[in-house]
Design a protein around this motif. Structure first.
Motif, PDB file in Angstrom:
ATOM      1  N   ARG A 152       0.833  -1.206   0.000  1.00  0.00           N
ATOM      2  CA  ARG A 152       0.000   0.000   0.000  1.00  0.00           C
ATOM      3  C   ARG A 152       0.869   1.258   0.000  1.00  0.00           C
ATOM      4  N   LYS A 153       2.032   1.197   0.655  1.00  0.00           N
ATOM      5  CA  LYS A 153       2.947   2.337   0.659  1.00  0.00           C
ATOM      6  C   LYS A 153       3.403   2.671  -0.756  1.00  0.00           C
ATOM      7  N   LEU A 208       0.570   4.360  -2.552  1.00  0.00           N
ATOM      8  CA  LEU A 208       0.452   5.731  -2.078  1.00  0.00           C
ATOM      9  C   LEU A 208       1.486   6.638  -2.732  1.00  0.00           C
ATOM     10  N   THR A 227      -7.057   9.410   0.690  1.00  0.00           N
ATOM     11  CA  THR A 227      -5.777  10.114   0.801  1.00  0.00           C
ATOM     12  C   THR A 227      -5.429  10.833  -0.490  1.00  0.00           C
ATOM     13  N   GLU A 239      -1.790   6.731   6.517  1.00  0.00           N
ATOM     14  CA  GLU A 239      -1.697   7.061   5.091  1.00  0.00           C
ATOM     15  C   GLU A 239      -1.282   8.518   4.898  1.00  0.00           C
TER      16      GLU A 239
END
Length: 320
Positions: free
Chosen positions: A99-100, A103, A136, A313
């Motif tokens: 997920r990083k 992002l 986000t 996030e």
């Protein structure tokens, strides 16, 4: 048919699958009614040829509501004079991607688009972010387009709400129009909290046989669809975008709706996060957060979990 108004609408990721399902809803009047649409279609440079094919299909549909169409890959050109921008385009999550990583990819995209909005966008443009991580991404967009009012930035959690309504209707064997006030709180992710605490069926409160199973089903519904069809949700997502914009534009005060909006600290949520709340849509792209609902300890704990994920996030996005 008498057209009373003209709106300029930009769709990003316009050569993608959700756009392919959403654009016909937009141009056939299912979003705004009898409103003429000047359409702007934005995608990455390698998709510009595909965009020409999309335009050909729009022409072949002979929509009475279509005005002029522009396509391209430069947001500074296509964001000019837009009344609404629907952000469908983003970097997809690939196999093995954390997920990083997702992002990071999308933070750069939405930073660039926020800067373009700040430079060329109308001061009152309305924004709907669909590309994940939607909450986000919406937050990042707003951070770089500070001239635009905070309340003009929203992200999509209506798909989750529609899913929740459908599952409750099935569980209770009730028609969908008998249900009200099913709410999605928090992040459009597996930490979201689909709540029936203030919901009614035929005007009466109700319980589900297994509330935990219901919550998990909605949280993981996107993955369930992906596993079943080998691709992510498309026309259900497009339909939810239609519902989100239609109710925001026209108003719908008879039931609580779920939109991701920038928090002012309601329900103790950290101010500034893009958080899905119970919303009352007032029409003319105006809304209010319904801030006086009593929450059980169970609900408060669920809100805290999804808030903590959004704070994480936010921190990752700020570190990029």
């Amino acid at each position: 048919m008498e057209v009373q108004q003209t709106l300029t609408v930009c769709v990003t990721g316009a050569a993608g699958q959700i756009a392919y399902s959403f654009i016909p809803l937009l141009l056939s009047g299912q979003v705004f009614g009898q409103v003429k649409i000047n359409l702007r279609l934005l995608d990455i440079p390698k998709m510009e040829t595909a965009l020409k094919g999309v335009v050909m299909e729009i022409e072949d549909c002979a929509y009475p509501l279509i005005g002029d169409i522009q396509t391209g890959s430069n947001p500074k050109e296509l964001f000019k004079n837009c009344d609404l921008i629907v952000f469908l385009g983003g970097f997809p999550r690939l196999p093995g991607m954390e997920r990083k990583d997702l992002l990071q990819k999308n933070a750069n995209i939405f930073k660039e688009q926020g800067e373009a909005l700040q430079e060329v966008g109308k001061d009152d443009v309305k924004c709907v972010v669909v590309a994940n991580p939607a909450n986000t991404n919406c937050l990042i967009l707003s951070r770089y387009a500070t001239k635009i009012p905070r309340q003009n930035f929203t992200c999509l959690t209506r798909l989750d709400q529609n899913r929740a309504y459908a599952q409750v209707a099935l569980a209770l064997n009730k028609p969908l129009n008998s249900l009200k006030n099913i709410i999605i709180w928090g992040n459009h992710s597996t930490t979201q909290y689909p709540s029936i605490e203030h919901a009614t069926a035929d005007g009466q409160s109700f319980v589900l046989p297994d509330q935990g199973q219901f919550i998990e089903r909605i949280q993981k519904r996107g993955a369930e669809v992906l596993n079943a069809r080998g691709n992510s949700s498309v026309f259900s997502a497009a339909n939810a975008v239609k519902d989100h914009i239609k109710d925001w534009f026209n108003g719908r005060e008879d039931t609580l709706l779920s939109l991701g909006v920038l928090s002012n600290g309601e329900y103790g949520v950290q101010s500034g996060l893009c958080f899905s709340y119970p919303i009352r849509c007032l029409g003319a792209f105006k809304y209010e957060i319904v801030g006086n609902l009593e929450l059980s300890d169970f609900s408060k704990q669920k809100l805290k979990v999804t808030e903590e994920e959004l704070i994480q996030e936010q921190g990752l996005a700020e570190s990029i």
